[in-house]
Structure formats: structure tokens, C-alpha cells
Write an enzyme that holds these catalytic residues in place. Sequence first.
Site, short mmCIF file in Angstrom:
data_model
loop_
_atom_site.label_atom_id
_atom_site.label_comp_id
_atom_site.label_asym_id
_atom_site.label_seq_id
_atom_site.Cartn_x
_atom_site.Cartn_y
_atom_site.Cartn_z
CG ASP A 180 -1.97 -1.03 1.01
OD1 ASP A 180 -1.77 -1.88 0.29
OD2 ASP A 180 -2.89 -0.86 2.01
CG ASP A 211 -12.35 -3.18 -1.51
OD1 ASP A 211 -11.47 -4.13 -1.65
OD2 ASP A 211 -11.88 -1.83 -1.49
#
Lengths: 257, 216
Positions: free
Chosen positions: A12, A131
Site C-alpha cells: 500500500d 472490497d
Amino acid sequence: MALAKRIIPCLDVDKGRVVKGVNFIDIRDAGNPVEVAKRYNEQGADEITFLDITASNEDRDTTVHMVEEIASEVFIPLTVGGGIRRCEDIRRMLNAGADKVGINTAAVFNPDFVREAAERFGRQCIVVAIDCKRVSADGEPGRWEIFTHGGRKPTGIDAIEWAIKMNDYGAGEILLTSMDRDGTKNGFDLDVTRAISNAIPIPVIASGGVGNLQHLADGVTEGHADAVLAASIFHFGEYSIPEAKAFMAAQGIEMRL
Amino acid sequence: MKTIAVIDYGMGNLHSVSKALEHVANNQRVVVTSDPDVIRQAEHVVLPGVGAIRDCMAEIRRLGVDKVVQENIASGKPFLGICVGYQALMQDSEENGGIPCLGHFDGHVRFFGDPLLDEKGEKLKVPHMGWNQVKQAHPHPIWQGIEDETRFYFVHSYYVEAANTDQVIGETRYGKTCHVALAQDNVVAVQFHPEKSHDAGLQLLKNFAEWDGKTA
């Protein structure tokens, strides 16, 4: 002779640094992405995924340069996700050296974007990131819903139906993240992983919640995932990629050792 | 300085192929180009490609790359096809409802099938995506220093079935027996992505960059 299951470390990246959130919120610094990517490459990672969590456009230029730098030294597949909203964004990342792009929110708001992108760049480079959160109560049959904005906004879209639709629209692969599990170290949500993997012909990458090596193995054997993605267990040196591969191979999983 | 030309016909990611070649090239420059003169003057030629065969073949014909490929192959210089650049060298492909290709190699590009099953009858995912083993069916200079059954990175939904098995230098099992590397004289072509296959892939590209195009 068989296709190996893949281990994909995930970086990330925010403003040119590797960070890792807990439940998509708390952030902890894990280093320079180029150095981290090179380390994983040397360790035998099967692919590397970057999620650009940067908000602004000028910071996105940092990501493009980072991908360029990594791609000239790391010769395994690279996926870049985050902020991919238009075909120009895809073109830019591919030109920088990415092999695949992850499309997330943009797919939810404009599913035709996935179709257009797959037609233009080939479905092999289109990863649709899903997600989801479990919305069924305990004891009920499992139901999962798509969430956007880092897990804050529900969409009312059923995750399994969505995965089937994204396959029809031309996704080459699904990156499935359980937002309930992400950052918890309690393991993948195996139920939704298995349900989606069994429902579509394209590969599924399990993500969210890995805390130990058994979780990775379970993602494949119980979740029927084709690849497993993890961040913090690798970034902070708890386990190395070779350890993870040896552990999974010992459970009879086909790995590239 | 000698040149490796990577043929650019607007399809796919040429960055990885050229970067990987630059990484292994020794006193050779790597040029990404669609200019027939530059390609003609290069000592080594690479035809990459990703995406759908219909679009690739359309661009290959529109830009005259078909003639460039033919001419450069005929000149005897080392020539490497990668992925869709490999499939384009076959007679035709079942993708997009059936597309005629360049016909350098006899044989067809076939769909993996839905469902695609393994030996135990279990369903396999399509595309064939990830690291699979390549059996070196015949010796060839590009395999130098690479162990038999080494894993390479694949991404494809259609596979090559060559008519002449003497040309098959690499095979992979994925529900079917796929001919993943073919060679004849100065031409070699691979289904997998050497530019994404870590050390083994770089070794293969190095072997190609050093190859004189002769197999004997």
C-alpha cells in the site's frame, strides 16, 4: 506438472512510501517501495501488487515514477491499483511498466469501464478489486456486500453476483478483499472466497486478514483461491516469502519454489 | 553497436520486454520501433504482443508488420515471438470467432475450453495465469543454462497446437498439452512471458540476445 498457486505481497503506497493500514484506517510506515519490491523479487514472490492510496494527482505522479523504477529492475508481474478511473490512467500505468491494473471504485460506479478497458487492453491486464463485508447475521446463509471508500460506504450490491458480472464484462482476475478481516490477522473470509472462486472461471486472489502462514494455505485449500495476497506479515519481517512457500508446499499445495 | 528491435504495433506492454532485454543485452541497444528500415537493420528481432488476436492481427496488417516479419524471418536473423506475437505466427486462431494469422508455423491456436478439466476431473481456471512448468521437448540454444521443467509466467486463454511436433521445443500441461515453445531455423516463439519470468526468463532472453540464429 501443474500451475503453481501464487503468493503476492501487497504494497500500500502513500506519497511514495509503503504503508499498511489496520482495517483500512491506521497507518504504519514500512519503507521505500522500490527497496521493498526488490527484496520481494529476490525472495521469490510470484507477483507484486501496489495499491496507490494517495489522494491527490500530483502524488500520483510519484507512483508512476515509482512503477517505472521498479519495472526496470524487477522482472515479475506488477499490478497497480488505486485511482484507476479512465483508460488514460490504465495506459499511463502500463506505459510505466505495470502489467495489470486494479479497478475498484470506478467499476462500481461505471461497470462499462471494465468492458471498455478489457476490450482496449486485453482482459489479462484487468484485475477487478472487490472490497466486501459480510452482511448476513450469524447462522444465516452467507451474504456479502460491496463497499467503497475504504470500506465506509455500502453499495447494496451482492459480492457474488458482482463477481459474476465483472467476469462477464471482461475482468481477467478478481482481487477479493474482506474488509471485515483486513488488518485483523484473523485469516481470510474463506466462505466468500470459496463462493466467488467457485462461481467464476477466472482466477481469484484472496486478500485481507492474513496473520500467519496457515491462513495463506487455508486461502487455497479451503477458499479455493488461485493466489493469496498479504502485506504486513511480510513487511514487518514476521515471515519471509520462502518460508511461506515451503509451508504451503508441505501441505501439498503446488508452489514455485 | 548491434541492435535488438522490438516491433511496436501499438498492442500491449512493450516496456517490460524492452527493459528485460536491456537488462541482459551485452553491447546491444534495444529499440522499440515500427520503422521497417530500423527493423531491417537490426541483428535480432522480437515480436511481442498482448490482448486479443483480432486487434493484434488487424494492426499487424494495417502497419505492414506482416511483410516486415516475413522479410526479417527470411533474412535468417534470430527472431523471437512472445505470447500473442507467438500465436500470430500460427496459421489461425479460434479467438474472436476465427482469425487468420501469419502462417509461419503450421498449426492452430485453440481455446482452452469451458469447462477445462485437469486429470482428476477438477475444473481449471481460464485464463491460464501464473507460473507453470515447461518441459524442454527438444534441445535448443534458448534453453541453455535453464533446467528442464523450470517454471515460467503465463497469461493466456488460447493455446497453440502445432502440426509438426519436430518444431515443438517446449510443452506445458494445463488440461491439455500446450505447445508453449516452437522453433525452426532462425525463428523461436514462446507462449509464456520471459520478460516476467524472473531469473529463468532473463536467462532465456540473454540466450536469445547471444544467439546467432543457427541451431546446428
